[in-house]
Design an enzyme around this catalytic site. Structure first.
Site, PDB file in Angstrom:
ATOM      1  N   GLU A 277       0.864  -1.183   0.000  1.00  0.00           N
ATOM      2  CA  GLU A 277       0.000   0.000   0.000  1.00  0.00           C
ATOM      3  C   GLU A 277       0.902   1.236   0.000  1.00  0.00           C
ATOM      4  O   GLU A 277       1.805   1.341   0.830  1.00  0.00           O
ATOM      5  CB  GLU A 277      -0.905   0.016   1.231  1.00  0.00           C
ATOM      6  CG  GLU A 277      -1.848   1.215   1.241  1.00  0.00           C
ATOM      7  CD  GLU A 277      -2.742   1.261   2.466  1.00  0.00           C
ATOM      8  OE1 GLU A 277      -3.513   2.233   2.586  1.00  0.00           O
ATOM      9  OE2 GLU A 277      -2.660   0.347   3.311  1.00  0.00           O
ATOM     10  N   ARG A 526       6.155 -13.066   9.369  1.00  0.00           N
ATOM     11  CA  ARG A 526       6.647 -11.730   9.038  1.00  0.00           C
ATOM     12  C   ARG A 526       8.025 -11.539   9.671  1.00  0.00           C
ATOM     13  O   ARG A 526       8.391 -12.225  10.621  1.00  0.00           O
ATOM     14  CB  ARG A 526       5.670 -10.650   9.508  1.00  0.00           C
ATOM     15  CG  ARG A 526       5.512 -10.537  11.010  1.00  0.00           C
ATOM     16  CD  ARG A 526       4.517  -9.445  11.353  1.00  0.00           C
ATOM     17  NE  ARG A 526       4.995  -8.150  10.891  1.00  0.00           N
ATOM     18  CZ  ARG A 526       4.207  -7.074  10.780  1.00  0.00           C
ATOM     19  NH1 ARG A 526       2.916  -7.160  11.071  1.00  0.00           N
ATOM     20  NH2 ARG A 526       4.696  -5.933  10.372  1.00  0.00           N
ATOM     21  N   LYS A 536       3.925   0.763  10.195  1.00  0.00           N
ATOM     22  CA  LYS A 536       3.936   2.034   9.475  1.00  0.00           C
ATOM     23  C   LYS A 536       3.368   3.159  10.331  1.00  0.00           C
ATOM     24  O   LYS A 536       3.777   4.313  10.206  1.00  0.00           O
ATOM     25  CB  LYS A 536       3.139   1.905   8.175  1.00  0.00           C
ATOM     26  CG  LYS A 536       3.886   1.183   7.076  1.00  0.00           C
ATOM     27  CD  LYS A 536       3.119   1.248   5.769  1.00  0.00           C
ATOM     28  CE  LYS A 536       3.882   0.551   4.654  1.00  0.00           C
ATOM     29  NZ  LYS A 536       3.126   0.576   3.385  1.00  0.00           N
TER      30      LYS A 536
END
Length: 822
Positions: A277, A526, A536
């Protein structure tokens, strides 16, 4: 979900009814997956009231071993089991093999029955004759070994001739034949055979033993971490089941026709996608995602899309879009095609309309707070069952901008009673637009010639989108758009991190109800690195509030920050490959493991150079003032003497500078630096001996050292110092600024702390404004990396000017990770 209380008792009773012993039944209940499968199998077989133990054992085998890619045929198989047309484990195994090959395709019953031995009856006479023949063949071996004979070999030979024979009957005949041939079992038959000890030869005496330290062969996964992924043509198997609260089960897989159509488009190649994104800068966690997505495509000769998941116009910027494309290329990856989710907004809208028409979506007017409350209580929205035509009309109004933001959403009609909260009627579309009310008098004054009937005039401003512009005021959610765009782009392998695993049910449910091609989904752990934050939101906070110097601050684990610090993409990819792409979720990786790979890379690529961070002046009294010697210094530790390119010139004069930390007033045995009356070697130059010390007025601060050098180099001091000399009399060496970076946070996992900002390391950035360097360093350009001998690896920063170079410390020379293993 763990089965508890009354529900557990009911399931236990159900399992006991089919003939399982209590221990097996209780162990089964402890396994949620087997419990769900066996319960479903019992109900599919319509045997909730019980059955004999033989059939029950076969049902248990079906529940635990049935091929997932052929679940659509399981009810048919159960018909054969219940009717005792399939009554042996061998027949059941044959059925599994047959159904696994046909997968979800239709099959002919006669072929299935032939493959499974349905209707084949082996008479007692036939079986007895075969047993006699096999015993005659093995008679000599049996007589020698007696009851230690491997009976399994005998059974195997019998099964080859009669695969569908009753195994109980076979065992009875074999036992009887053994007794007939050998008689009663004796004590000698039960003794363990003695192992004869072999006489060991004494090795011949040698001067030095040679130890064979052949390293263990790496596993296939270590050699090729992508070997775990199936081929595109295998994507007809079921690897996800969605359990609904009404007891039904959705077994998601492609039909043969749908998969064939997909393979025609892709040519059978692997298609992956890297879908960030564009709402911030990429960090090292994205490096792992790139390695998985681009790496798999590259290894299989396929293609990887760079797809911007741009469904949130308020958080996305053109700056981030440009950064992502640039950093992907810097990491060494070449996208097959660059796409945007917004490229598919029209198709996504049309499919949303179709979803409503099929009764799988509805327009909802609950507020976010109400949606949260209803989800927690597993309650349906009051608008869930509104007429389809009404939802279609309202969704069209949403698209045209006739409904104010926050007043309506489109929600998928999934399963509000599910055990998976990601099936609680997820939002598919929301409105992003502002509405203003202007009264008629104002409109009359603005447009006097216009005919206005309404009392109020509605004025809408759609939220602008960095790629799609202001065409749309409704935007799809991630949960709605992601899987559909995967399907539209014919992605073969949809790979993501483990936190998306619970979204698998929603992913496949949506593709199933829209009759779309279904990619293979797989989640991996992850990547989290110690002493930093990776979210983020947190990164954006410390950047926006200037706790760091932008997204590319060298202290951050953003890829831009790592690059500015001097870390290479090769080192990052090596680090990621070393971690692997497993599903283990214990992936808080120590920072020194990354630093190990950085050092390994820079040790091969960074030329050596002499720099002094905290200079202390040394005047060599026995070298004539004004004389300058040009000495050869090595760029590489293993430089050959005949390779002139591996050396650079350094001036040596009667004024040199050493590190202030390399001098002490008091010597000690474990100290190898310079001290009064002590010698040390200046690297690439001569030994020097401290003869005098000039102190400041406080009688403690050392201002200057006087020393003598040994031009013959006969003395051999242990200590070796780095140094920089005046290039010519009265002129200082080249001055540079050096920035020493350390861990951004003191704690290994600051994200776990409530007051995580208080854990920021105040010494994470130390600036040395005036370090001294050799003249050759003046030619360095932005991005060049060097090893400052005895200090670490440093790279030229973008803040450098023609007047002054700025260097960032990439990593120190000290390596703690390799001591513990890689």
């Amino acid at each position: 979900m763990v089965v508890k209380g009354e529900e557990s008792d009911n399931i236990l009773e159900l399992f006991l009814k089919i003939g399982l012993d209590e221990r097996t039944a209780r162990n089964t209940i402890a396994n949620n997956k087997v419990t769900a499968n066996l319960t479903a199998v019992i109900h599919e077989a319509a045997l909730a009231n019980g059955c004999d133990r033989a059939i029950g054992n076969l049902l248990y085998t079906v529940a635990t071993k049935y091929p997932a890619n052929a679940l659509v045929h399981r009810p048919k198989l159960l018909e054969y089991v219940v009717s005792s047309k399939i009554k042996t484990p061998a027949q059941l195994e044959a059925a599994f093999s047959f159904l696994s090959n046909v997968a979800s395709e239709e099959f002919k019953r006669n072929e299935f029955e032939e493959a499974c031995g349905v209707g084949v009856e082996v008479s007692l006479e036939e079986l007895t004759q075969t047993v006699n023949e096999i015993f005659e063949e093995y008679k000599a071996v049996i007589l020698e070994r007696r009851y230690r004979t491997n009976v399994g070999e005998l059974f195997g030979s019998i099964r080859k001739k009669h695969p569908w024979a009753d195994p109980k009957m076979t065992k009875q005949l074999v036992d009887a034949k053994m007794y007939e041939l050998l008689g009663e079992r004796t004590a000698a038959d039960d003794e363990k055979p003695s192992k004869k000890k072999e006489k060991k030869e004494k090795p011949a005496k040698v001067e030095k033993a040679v130890v064979d330290e052949t390293p263990a062969q790496p596993s296939e996964e270590e050699l090729n971490p992508f070997s775990i992924f199936p081929a595109p043509e295998d994507n007809i198997k079921v690897h996800t089941e969605v359990f609904f609260s009404n007891g039904s089960v959705l077994r998601c897989c492609n039909t043969r026709e749908r998969l064939d159509n997909h393979l025609k488009v892709t040519g059978g190649r692997v298609f992956t996608r890297f879908p960030p994104e564009p709402n911030g800068y990429l960090h090292i966690g994205h490096a792992k995602a790139m390695f998985v997505d681009f790496g798999l495509a590259k290894e299989r000769g396929g293609c990887c899309f760079l797809r911007y998941d741009d469904t949130n116009p308020e958080a996305e910027k053109k700056e981030y879009i440009n950064h992502i494309e640039e950093i992907v290329q810097w990491m060494g990856w070449e996208p097959f095609k660059i796409t945007y989710t917004s490229d598919y907004f029209q198709e996504l809208y049309e499919l949303a309309v179709e979803l409503i028409r099929r009764g799988h979506a509805y327009v909802d007017h609950q507020t976010p707070e109400e949606i949260k409350e209803y989800r927690e209580k597993k309650m349906n929205s009051p608008w869930r069952d509104r007429p389809i035509a009404e939802s279609l009309k309202l969704f069209d109004d949403m698209k045209r901008g006739l409904i104010e933001e926050g007043k309506a959403t489109l929600r998928m009609k999934q399963d509000m009673q599910s055990d998976n909260f990601n099936m609680y009627d997820l939002i598919a579309y929301r409105i992003k637009a502002s509405m203003y009310l202007i009264d008629v008098q104002l409109m009359m004054s603005l447009f006097p010639s216009a005919i206005i009937f309404d009392i109020l005039f509605l004025y809408f401003q759609f939220t602008p989108h960095p790629h799609a512009g202001d065409k749309w005021c409704i935007y799809p959610s991630y949960d709605y758009a992601h899987c559909i765009v995967d399907s539209l782009e014919n992605i073969t392998h949809s790979l993501c991190t483990l936190e998306f695993e619970t979204r698998r049910a929603s992913y496949y449910w949506l593709l199933h109800v829209l009759d779309l091609y279904q990619p293979y989904v797989w989640e991996y752990s992850r990547l989290n690195v110690t002493n930093t934050v990776m979210s983020k939101r947190k990164l954006n906070y410390i950047v926006t509030n200037k706790y760091v110097d932008g997204w590319d601050d060298p202290r951050l684990m953003t890829l831009a920050g790592l690059r500015r610090r001097g870390v290479t993409s090769t080192a990052i990819n090596s680090f990621v490959r070393g971690i692997g792409i497993t599903r283990s979720d214990c992936s808080m990786i120590r920072l020194d493991r990354l630093e190990y790979h950085i050092r390994e890379e820079l040790n091969k690529t960074a030329p050596r150079v002499l720099v002094v961070l905290h200079p202390l002046k040394v005047v060599i009294t026995n070298l004539e003032s004004g004389s300058v010697l040009d000495l050869d210094a090595k760029k590489w530790p293993d430089a050959r003497t005949d390779d002139t390119s591996a050396f650079y010139k350094v001036p040596f004069s009667n004024v040199v500078y050493i590190e202030r930390s390399d001098f002490r007033m008091k010597d000690s045995k474990d100290y190898y630096g310079l001290a009064p009356g002590k010698s040390a070697l200046l690297r690439y130059a001569f030994p020097i001996k401290c003869t005098d010390v000039i102190l400041a007025d406080d009688k403690e601060t050392v201002l200057e050292i006087r020393a003598e050098y040994d031009p013959s180099k006969k003395s051999k001091p242990k200590g070796v110092l780095h140094w920089v000399a005046e290039p010519s009399p009265g002129f200082d060496p080249l001055k540079i600024e050096v920035r020493l970076f350390d861990k951004l946070f003191n704690s290994e996992n600051p994200a776990e702390l409530d007051n995580w900002l208080t854990d920021l390391n105040p010494n994470s950035k130390v600036v040395v404004p005036t370090a001294y360097a050799v003249p050759s360093l003046g030619k360095a350009a932005v991005g060049d990396t060097f090893q400052f001998e005895r200090l670490g690896y440093f790279t030229v920063d973008k803040d450098s000017t023609a007047e002054k170079l700025v260097f960032n410390r990439t990593v120190t020379l000290k390596d703690t990770y390799s001591k513990g293993g890689k």
